[in-house]
Enzyme design. Structure first.
Site, PDB file in Angstrom:
ATOM      1  N   GLU A 287      72.135  91.454  51.053  1.00  0.00           N
ATOM      2  CA  GLU A 287      72.520  92.478  52.018  1.00  0.00           C
ATOM      3  C   GLU A 287      72.815  93.806  51.317  1.00  0.00           C
ATOM      4  OE1 GLU A 287      74.462  90.793  55.857  1.00  0.00           O
ATOM      5  OE2 GLU A 287      76.020  91.934  54.852  1.00  0.00           O
ATOM      6  N   HIS A 308      63.711  68.319  41.643  1.00  0.00           N
ATOM      7  CA  HIS A 308      62.855  67.318  42.264  1.00  0.00           C
ATOM      8  C   HIS A 308      62.262  67.811  43.581  1.00  0.00           C
ATOM      9  CE1 HIS A 308      64.172  64.247  39.331  1.00  0.00           C
ATOM     10  NE2 HIS A 308      65.195  65.081  39.244  1.00  0.00           N
ATOM     11  N   LYS A 421      70.384  92.153  66.378  1.00  0.00           N
ATOM     12  CA  LYS A 421      71.511  92.068  67.317  1.00  0.00           C
ATOM     13  C   LYS A 421      71.171  92.771  68.633  1.00  0.00           C
ATOM     14  CE  LYS A 421      75.284  91.919  63.961  1.00  0.00           C
ATOM     15  NZ  LYS A 421      76.411  92.652  63.405  1.00  0.00           N
TER      16      LYS A 421
HETATM   17  O1  PA5 Z   1      78.770  91.739  55.124  1.00  0.00           O
HETATM   18  C1  PA5 Z   1      78.842  92.043  56.298  1.00  0.00           C
HETATM   19  O2  PA5 Z   1      79.261  93.154  56.667  1.00  0.00           O
HETATM   20  C2  PA5 Z   1      78.425  91.071  57.378  1.00  0.00           C
HETATM   21  O3  PA5 Z   1      77.952  89.886  56.854  1.00  0.00           O
HETATM   22  C3  PA5 Z   1      79.611  90.751  58.265  1.00  0.00           C
HETATM   23  O4  PA5 Z   1      80.635  90.216  57.492  1.00  0.00           O
HETATM   24  C4  PA5 Z   1      79.223  89.791  59.371  1.00  0.00           C
HETATM   25  O5  PA5 Z   1      78.184  90.330  60.143  1.00  0.00           O
HETATM   26  C5  PA5 Z   1      80.408  89.489  60.260  1.00  0.00           C
HETATM   27  O6  PA5 Z   1      80.913  90.672  60.794  1.00  0.00           O
HETATM   28  P1  PA5 Z   1      82.332  90.716  61.459  1.00  0.00           P
HETATM   29  O7  PA5 Z   1      83.349  90.411  60.411  1.00  0.00           O
HETATM   30  O8  PA5 Z   1      82.449  92.127  61.966  1.00  0.00           O
HETATM   31  O9  PA5 Z   1      82.345  89.695  62.564  1.00  0.00           O
END
Ligand code: PA5
Length: 447
Positions: A287, A308, A421
């Site tokens: 990310e 494996h 989303k």
């Molecule tokens: O790293 C990030 O920002 C995302 O993975 C969020 O943690 C994830 O989408 C969850 O978001 P939130 O904590 O707002 O529910």
């Protein structure tokens, strides 16, 4: 202290190239400290381990104790950065066979909200019957669909069982200090809350209450975890020379490899308890770096099991891979191969420790993969305990920030996560998305 070795990366790039990247990596490390790079509003994690106060740790431990006193099972609700860190640490430090134990030393900690599987949540509700339950709801935005749905269902279950007042004693929310639906709900219902700092993004948040509260509830020594991270904060500071700074060295090596055409990094470990560290690491790097058409693709394997299944590809498939092995110097326990003759052909191993066999597997595989054109990097930790896992977490976070800057991206945003989303909201007719929903349904019909 964490060790980092790139001597087996030279199958892919000469050491001199990695050293050249080293100078740039050091400059990127300074940018993290000085806040002069992209995403500077999200650098709270850089100094977090040193900044966590005794009072904050104590507040989390007390809240965890209150939950432990009323709950045999604690359900931690969250997804992505609000889930993977706690899960990774818990799996690393937990008892892999806890389910087989009749006597438990504390509550069982399980996770929900990281999917929208009807079967998963149904099975969880059935499993919770007859057990006393607490819930820790974690969401920075407070609006993420998966945990919001799971929390609504679990909250309803707690209210049905214990009434509103009873549910209030069993729910803790970890969220933004003033914004979002979860914050509003928690304030309205009077739930205990912990705040996720504004300047710490989800995937860098394991050392905030996002990770520390569930871990304290599970009985993990969060002080040792933070102490390890704090020592690693000092060990990776910009004043530490390239030769001694494992985060700068790792960032330089992986970017040198990327520049030489190695587009996929496989994180591996010979300790199955580190499997979820691999999942957490994939989110952290994927990310942070995967944007603007760039970035190393992060994958992970658990060894020797995956030799494996994935071993053939790693050894002989397309040559775009490099490996980073998290190597553990000392096992927690001692177990030897039984002295039992040679009927099964294992006489040559009799009396030898399993850790020796594992170490030889690690060395033999690294040499074979190098010979097959897969450069190897090695991150070594002393042992698997809260302190060393704290070190490992901070090491990867620091290396990730440096790496993202080396790559030329903002390692602290995630604009691409929004695309799916919007589509899901539209297809489910969320108010405000109706027009988009009609367009998407048209497209689907045309396929
Ligand atoms: O790293 C990030 O920002 C995302 O993975 C969020 O943690 C994830 O989408 C969850 O978001 P939130 O904590 O707002 O529910």
């Amino acid at each position: 202290m964490i060790g980092f070795d790139y001597s087996m990366a030279t199958a892919g790039v000469p050491a001199s190239t990695i050293e050249e990247f080293g100078g740039r990596a050091e400059a990127c490390n300074r940018m993290l400290e000085e806040g002069t790079g992209a995403g500077a509003d999200f650098l709270g994690w850089v100094t977090l381990p040193g900044a966590v106060t005794q009072a904050q740790l104590q507040a989390m431990e007390e809240a965890a104790d209150r939950l432990r006193a009323v709950a045999e099972v604690i359900v931690v609700v969250g997804i992505g950065g609000s889930y993977l860190g706690a899960r990774a640490v818990l799996e690393a430090l937990g008892d892999p066979f806890a389910l087989l134990r009749r006597e438990r030393s504390g509550p069982d900690v399980v996770f929900a909200g990281q999917n929208v599987s009807e079967d998963y949540l149904y099975a969880l509700l059935v499993a919770l019957e007859g057990r006393s339950v607490g819930v820790i709801a974690v969401s920075k935005s407070g609006t993420t669909t998966e945990p919001a749905i799971a929390f609504r269902i679990l909250r309803g279950e707690l209210e049905r069982r214990y009434g509103k007042a009873g549910a209030r004693e069993r729910i803790v929310a970890v969220t933004d200090g003033c914004r979002g639906v979860l914050r509003e709900l928690a304030d309205r219902e009077g739930y205990a809350t912990f705040v996720i700092p504004d300047d710490v993004g989800g995937r860098y948040s394991v050392l905030t209450p996002v990770g520390l509260l569930p871990l304290a509830a599970a009985g993990v020594d969060i002080r040792a975890l933070v102490a390890g991270a704090r020592d690693m904060e000092a060990a990776t500071a910009s004043g530490v020379s390239f030769a001694n700074n494992p985060a700068v060295r790792y960032a330089a090596a992986r970017n040198a490899l990327y520049g030489a055409g190695y587009k996929v990094e496989i994180l591996g470990s010979y300790e199955p308890s580190l499997h979820y560290m691999g999942e957490w690491w994939k989110q952290l790097f994927g990310e942070s770096e995967g944007k603007e058409g760039r970035g190393i693709f992060p994958a992970s394997v658990t060894l020797t099991a995956d030799l494996h299944s994935m071993g053939q590809y790693i050894q002989e498939g397309e040559r775009m891979l490099f490996e980073t092995i998290v190597s553990v110097d000392r096992p927690r326990y001692e177990l030897r191969v039984a002295e039992a003759g040679d009927e099964d052909g294992l006489g040559y191993l009799a009396g030898r420790r399993l850790s020796e066999v594992n170490r030889m597997a690690e060395a033999g595989v690294a040499l074979a993969h190098c010979d097959g054109g897969v450069p190897n990097l090695r991150v070594s930790i002393d042992r698997i305990d809260a302190y060393c896992i704290g070190e490992l977490i901070y090491f990867f976070e620091r290396a990730c920030g440096i790496s993202g800057y080396l790559l030329g991206v903002n390692p602290f945003d995630q604009p691409g996560v929004e695309a799916y989303k919007r589509n899901v909201f539209a297809l489910l007719d969320k108010p405000g998305y109706e027009e988009e929903g009609r367009r998407l349904r048209e497209r689907l019909r045309g396929l």
